[in-house]
Design an enzyme around this catalytic site. Structure first.
Site, PDB file in Angstrom:
ATOM      1  N   GLN A 279      35.718  45.858  43.838  1.00 28.21           N
ATOM      2  CA  GLN A 279      35.710  45.217  42.515  1.00 28.21           C
ATOM      3  C   GLN A 279      34.285  44.796  42.146  1.00 28.21           C
ATOM      4  O   GLN A 279      33.869  44.880  40.987  1.00 28.21           O
ATOM      5  CB  GLN A 279      36.633  43.993  42.540  1.00 28.21           C
ATOM      6  CG  GLN A 279      36.716  43.255  41.220  1.00 28.21           C
ATOM      7  CD  GLN A 279      37.478  44.017  40.153  1.00 28.21           C
ATOM      8  OE1 GLN A 279      38.591  44.477  40.402  1.00 28.21           O
ATOM      9  NE2 GLN A 279      36.902  44.164  38.984  1.00 28.21           N
TER      10      GLN A 279
ATOM     11  N   ASP B  91      39.814  34.797  37.186  1.00 29.43           N
ATOM     12  CA  ASP B  91      40.841  35.599  37.857  1.00 29.43           C
ATOM     13  C   ASP B  91      42.140  34.798  37.760  1.00 29.43           C
ATOM     14  O   ASP B  91      42.121  33.624  37.348  1.00 29.43           O
ATOM     15  CB  ASP B  91      40.410  35.809  39.328  1.00 29.43           C
ATOM     16  CG  ASP B  91      41.303  36.768  40.098  1.00 29.43           C
ATOM     17  OD1 ASP B  91      42.193  37.403  39.492  1.00 29.43           O
ATOM     18  OD2 ASP B  91      41.122  36.868  41.335  1.00 29.43           O
TER      19      ASP B  91
END
Ligand code: CP
Ligand code: NVA
Length: 335
Positions: free
Chosen positions: A136, A229
């Site tokens: 990521q 997130d």
């Protein structure tokens, strides 16, 4: 730069030069893909994709990237293999390494992917653990570099649960590449003290910095990148939602936060995101706690400052670079 045979388990294992090399390779592979130039000279090889947690982006990125490089791939889903239940990680590593040229693993503790790599004679790639999400990070870095034209000196603020995979990994990324990292959240969600110390030492060398603050106004002022997130990660119990919403609602990315950051600021999120009630969990949690958005408002998520879908696409180009580099791709020359 030769990364052939290397595992890709966490960014801490890689130098800044190696990370930038992977980003450059990803940019090159992306350009070739856009121009329709084939890169499939890893024909005849195969990779195994182990997913002990669910995935959309990471799985698709590995599969498409493997196909583009000419490789076959086998997906092992969260319930459909013997791993951990009837067969140890060490035995699994030895079995798979006898059939495949590389192994991706998404699961729980970082120690599992490290053990898999220890017993595997072929490269192992971390597709997310509780502690780290290194592929990521390459996508995030490529996206930031595409947008701002540089990485060094970029000010990145992460809001929310900063002691989990994405927050930890962003801190390491910034420390390695000379970026300024701020964790803006309540103190119990600050990253692990030891990791902070390690990152502070790395940042002292790279010209970056690490800051932890509970103050939203201070923590987001002037940030180039505001990142967040989900507040509850995969594998965490549902019962934790009430506590997380209580603890983190003050750290939601909303219009006020983006305005405080400034007009240069972009929004990033690894996805999936709870920005509306159009998901099963989003609707359930929304109804239970009387909220319509969680870590980011729909307004910010859908705004012109949001880079989330560019970021998602870059998962594929960067994962392709990791596989290409560690499997000794020949640059597409066939030699
Ligand atoms: N960002 C990310 O890892 O997404 P998935 O869970 O869909 O793979
Ligand atoms: N922190 C999230 C990241 C998902 C890509 C999780 O672990 O569920």
């Amino acid at each position: 730069m030769d990364l052939k045979g290397r595992d890709f388990l966490k960014l801490l294992d890689f130098s800044a030069e190696e990370i930038v090399y992977l980003l450059d390779l990803a940019a090159e592979l992306k350009e070739r893909k856009k121009k329709g130039i084939p890169v499939d000279t890893l024909r005849g090889r195969n990779v195994a994709l182990i997913f002990e947690k669910t995935s959309t982006r990471t799985r698709c990125a590995f599969e498409v990237a493997a196909h583009d490089l000419g490789m076959g791939c086998t997906y092992l889903d969260p319930s459909g293999s013997q791993i951990g239940k009837k067969e140890s990680i060490a035995d699994t590593a030895k079995v798979l390494a006898g059939m495949f040229e590389g192994i991706e693993y998404r699961g729980y503790g970082q120690e599992i992917v490290e053990e898999l790599a220890r017993y595997s004679k072929v490269p192992v790639w971390n597709g997310l653990t509780n502690e780290f999400h290194p592929t990521q990070m390459l996508a995030d870095a490529l996206t930031i570099r595409e947008h701002f034209g540089r990485l060094k000196g970029i000010r990145l603020t992460y809001m929310g649960d900063a002691r989990y995979n994405t927050g930890n990994s962003l801190m390491v990324l910034c420390a390695k590449l000379g970026m300024h990292f701020t964790a803006c959240t309540c103190a119990r969600y600050f990253p692990d003290r030891e990791l902070v110390k390690q990152c502070e030492e790395l940042a002292a060398v790279s010209g970056g910095s690490i800051r932890l603050t509970e103050d939203v106004e201070v923590g987001t002022k002037g940030a180039d990148v505001i990142s967040t997130d989900v507040w509850v990660s995969m594998g965490e119990p549902d019962e934790i939602w009430a506590e997380r919403i209580g603890d983190l609602k003050g750290y939601q990315v909303n219009k006020k936060v983006m305005e405080n950051a400034g007009s240069q600021a972009v929004f990033m999120h690894c996805l999936p995101a709870f920005h509306d009630l159009k998901t099963k969990i989003g609707a359930e949690v929304g109804a239970k706690f009387g909220i319509t958005e969680m870590e980011v408002t729909d307004e910010v998520f859908s705004s012109g400052q949001s880079l989330v879908f560019e970021e998602a696409e870059n998962r594929m180009h960067t994962i392709k670079a990791v596989m290409a580099a560690t499997l000794g791709w020949d640059g597409g020359t066939g030699r």
